[in-house]
Design a protein around this motif. Sequence first.
Motif, mmCIF file in Angstrom:
data_model
loop_
_atom_site.group_PDB
_atom_site.id
_atom_site.type_symbol
_atom_site.label_atom_id
_atom_site.label_comp_id
_atom_site.label_asym_id
_atom_site.label_seq_id
_atom_site.Cartn_x
_atom_site.Cartn_y
_atom_site.Cartn_z
ATOM 1 N N VAL A 8 0.824 -1.203 0.000
ATOM 2 C CA VAL A 8 0.000 0.000 0.000
ATOM 3 C C VAL A 8 0.865 1.263 0.000
ATOM 4 O O VAL A 8 0.540 2.240 -0.680
ATOM 5 C CB VAL A 8 -1.032 -0.009 1.154
ATOM 6 C CG1 VAL A 8 -0.400 0.307 2.495
ATOM 7 C CG2 VAL A 8 -2.173 0.953 0.863
ATOM 8 N N VAL A 9 1.975 1.256 0.701
ATOM 9 C CA VAL A 9 2.864 2.420 0.702
ATOM 10 C C VAL A 9 3.497 2.582 -0.677
ATOM 11 O O VAL A 9 3.507 3.691 -1.234
ATOM 12 C CB VAL A 9 3.941 2.308 1.806
ATOM 13 C CG1 VAL A 9 5.005 3.388 1.645
ATOM 14 C CG2 VAL A 9 3.297 2.395 3.178
ATOM 15 N N ASP A 10 4.001 1.507 -1.247
ATOM 16 C CA ASP A 10 4.634 1.590 -2.567
ATOM 17 C C ASP A 10 3.649 2.066 -3.631
ATOM 18 O O ASP A 10 4.021 2.786 -4.553
ATOM 19 C CB ASP A 10 5.222 0.243 -2.969
ATOM 20 C CG ASP A 10 6.503 -0.098 -2.213
ATOM 21 O OD1 ASP A 10 6.977 0.740 -1.423
ATOM 22 O OD2 ASP A 10 7.004 -1.223 -2.404
ATOM 23 N N ALA A 11 2.381 1.689 -3.508
ATOM 24 C CA ALA A 11 1.373 2.097 -4.484
ATOM 25 C C ALA A 11 1.058 3.588 -4.389
ATOM 26 O O ALA A 11 0.684 4.205 -5.385
ATOM 27 C CB ALA A 11 0.095 1.279 -4.288
ATOM 28 N N ASN A 12 1.223 4.162 -3.210
ATOM 29 C CA ASN A 12 0.829 5.554 -3.007
ATOM 30 C C ASN A 12 1.980 6.552 -2.961
ATOM 31 O O ASN A 12 1.754 7.749 -3.122
ATOM 32 C CB ASN A 12 -0.008 5.678 -1.729
ATOM 33 C CG ASN A 12 -1.386 5.074 -1.918
ATOM 34 O OD1 ASN A 12 -2.107 5.441 -2.827
ATOM 35 N ND2 ASN A 12 -1.733 4.126 -1.077
ATOM 36 N N LEU A 13 3.200 6.104 -2.734
ATOM 37 C CA LEU A 13 4.348 7.024 -2.715
ATOM 38 C C LEU A 13 5.039 6.969 -4.075
ATOM 39 O O LEU A 13 6.020 6.261 -4.264
ATOM 40 C CB LEU A 13 5.320 6.665 -1.590
ATOM 41 C CG LEU A 13 4.819 6.879 -0.176
ATOM 42 C CD1 LEU A 13 5.900 6.546 0.840
ATOM 43 C CD2 LEU A 13 4.336 8.300 0.035
ATOM 44 N N LYS A 30 12.269 5.780 -4.798
ATOM 45 C CA LYS A 30 12.920 4.486 -4.966
ATOM 46 C C LYS A 30 12.318 3.506 -3.957
ATOM 47 O O LYS A 30 12.142 3.828 -2.784
ATOM 48 C CB LYS A 30 14.424 4.650 -4.730
ATOM 49 C CG LYS A 30 15.236 3.403 -4.922
ATOM 50 C CD LYS A 30 16.719 3.710 -4.846
ATOM 51 C CE LYS A 30 17.120 4.073 -3.440
ATOM 52 N NZ LYS A 30 18.552 4.209 -3.225
ATOM 53 N N ARG A 31 11.983 2.322 -4.394
ATOM 54 C CA ARG A 31 11.407 1.292 -3.536
ATOM 55 C C ARG A 31 12.502 0.489 -2.856
ATOM 56 O O ARG A 31 13.460 0.067 -3.515
ATOM 57 C CB ARG A 31 10.524 0.328 -4.334
ATOM 58 C CG ARG A 31 9.401 1.022 -5.067
ATOM 59 C CD ARG A 31 8.426 1.636 -4.073
ATOM 60 N NE ARG A 31 7.447 2.446 -4.732
ATOM 61 C CZ ARG A 31 7.240 3.732 -4.441
ATOM 62 N NH1 ARG A 31 7.934 4.320 -3.524
ATOM 63 N NH2 ARG A 31 6.330 4.413 -5.073
ATOM 64 N N PRO A 32 12.378 0.256 -1.563
ATOM 65 C CA PRO A 32 13.361 -0.592 -0.882
ATOM 66 C C PRO A 32 13.375 -1.981 -1.524
ATOM 67 O O PRO A 32 12.320 -2.553 -1.790
ATOM 68 C CB PRO A 32 12.845 -0.662 0.554
ATOM 69 C CG PRO A 32 12.006 0.562 0.709
ATOM 70 C CD PRO A 32 11.386 0.793 -0.640
ATOM 71 N N VAL A 86 11.203 3.605 3.802
ATOM 72 C CA VAL A 86 11.221 4.236 2.479
ATOM 73 C C VAL A 86 12.051 5.521 2.524
ATOM 74 O O VAL A 86 12.854 5.779 1.623
ATOM 75 C CB VAL A 86 9.783 4.519 1.979
ATOM 76 C CG1 VAL A 86 9.800 5.393 0.734
ATOM 77 C CG2 VAL A 86 9.049 3.218 1.708
ATOM 78 N N ALA A 87 11.877 6.315 3.572
ATOM 79 C CA ALA A 87 12.663 7.543 3.703
ATOM 80 C C ALA A 87 14.154 7.217 3.733
ATOM 81 O O ALA A 87 14.956 7.869 3.045
ATOM 82 C CB ALA A 87 12.256 8.306 4.963
ATOM 83 N N HIS A 88 14.528 6.206 4.524
ATOM 84 C CA HIS A 88 15.940 5.817 4.612
ATOM 85 C C HIS A 88 16.491 5.440 3.238
ATOM 86 O O HIS A 88 17.576 5.889 2.855
ATOM 87 C CB HIS A 88 16.092 4.652 5.590
ATOM 88 C CG HIS A 88 17.461 4.059 5.595
ATOM 89 N ND1 HIS A 88 18.524 4.657 6.243
ATOM 90 C CD2 HIS A 88 17.945 2.934 5.007
ATOM 91 C CE1 HIS A 88 19.608 3.914 6.050
ATOM 92 N NE2 HIS A 88 19.285 2.876 5.309
ATOM 93 N N ALA A 102 0.952 11.038 2.357
ATOM 94 C CA ALA A 102 0.828 10.589 0.968
ATOM 95 C C ALA A 102 0.439 9.116 0.856
ATOM 96 O O ALA A 102 -0.047 8.692 -0.190
ATOM 97 C CB ALA A 102 2.132 10.848 0.218
ATOM 98 N N THR A 103 0.617 8.339 1.910
ATOM 99 C CA THR A 103 0.232 6.925 1.840
ATOM 100 C C THR A 103 -1.268 6.750 1.730
ATOM 101 O O THR A 103 -1.740 5.722 1.281
ATOM 102 C CB THR A 103 0.695 6.136 3.084
ATOM 103 O OG1 THR A 103 -0.052 6.562 4.226
ATOM 104 C CG2 THR A 103 2.192 6.248 3.305
#
Length: 176
Positions: free
Chosen positions: A31-36, A40-42, A108-110, A134-135
Motif C-alpha cells: 500500500v505504501v509503494d502504491a501511493n508514494l 525508490k522502492r526498498p 522508504v525515507a531511509h 501521501a500513503t
Amino acid sequence: MVKKAQKPIAVVDFTPEQAELQRMLEAARDVVDANLVGLKRPTGKVVATFDAPAGSRSKRAGVLGHYASERFNVDGETVDHIAFSPYMLAEGGEQVAETMVHEYVHLVAHYNGIQDTSRGGSWHNKKFQALADATKVIATEPHEKYGVTTHLTDEGRTWLREEVRPDFGNLYKILE
C-alpha cells in the motif's frame, strides 16, 4: 486497491505469530509503494518482529515500534528490521496496522536518503509528515513530543478490513 506483492520481504522460518506479522508488513509495503510515487522502492529484505523497542520502558514510554537499518541477521545476511512492541496488541488491530505503515514509511525515507526525523529519531519532521500523509492509509497530526503522530484514515481502516484481514488470534498468543 493494491496489487499483490511480487516477492516476500524476507524468507525465514517464523513461528505462526511472526509469520502473520511478516505478512502484514508485506501488505503495508504494497500500500505504501502504491501511493508514494516517484520514490525508490526498498529492495532489500526486511524482518518484522515483536520486540519491546525501548526495552521494558516501551510500555510506559508509549513506544510502539521502530525501524533500524541493517540490524537483524537472517541466515548470515544483515537485513533491515522493524520491531513492534507486543504491548500494542492490547490496543487492537488498527494500532498494529498503523504502526506497521508508519515504520515502513521510515524505511522508504531511509532508502531515499530522506532525513525524516531528528532528536535521535524521536522527532518526526515535515518530510516524514508529507510521506506519511501521501500513503493515504495513515494521516499525521501534530504532537508536542514527537512532532507528529499518525493514525489510520478511513481508507486505512477499509484497507485493513478488506485487504489485510489480520489474524490477531495468533498475534495475541505472543502476550502469553
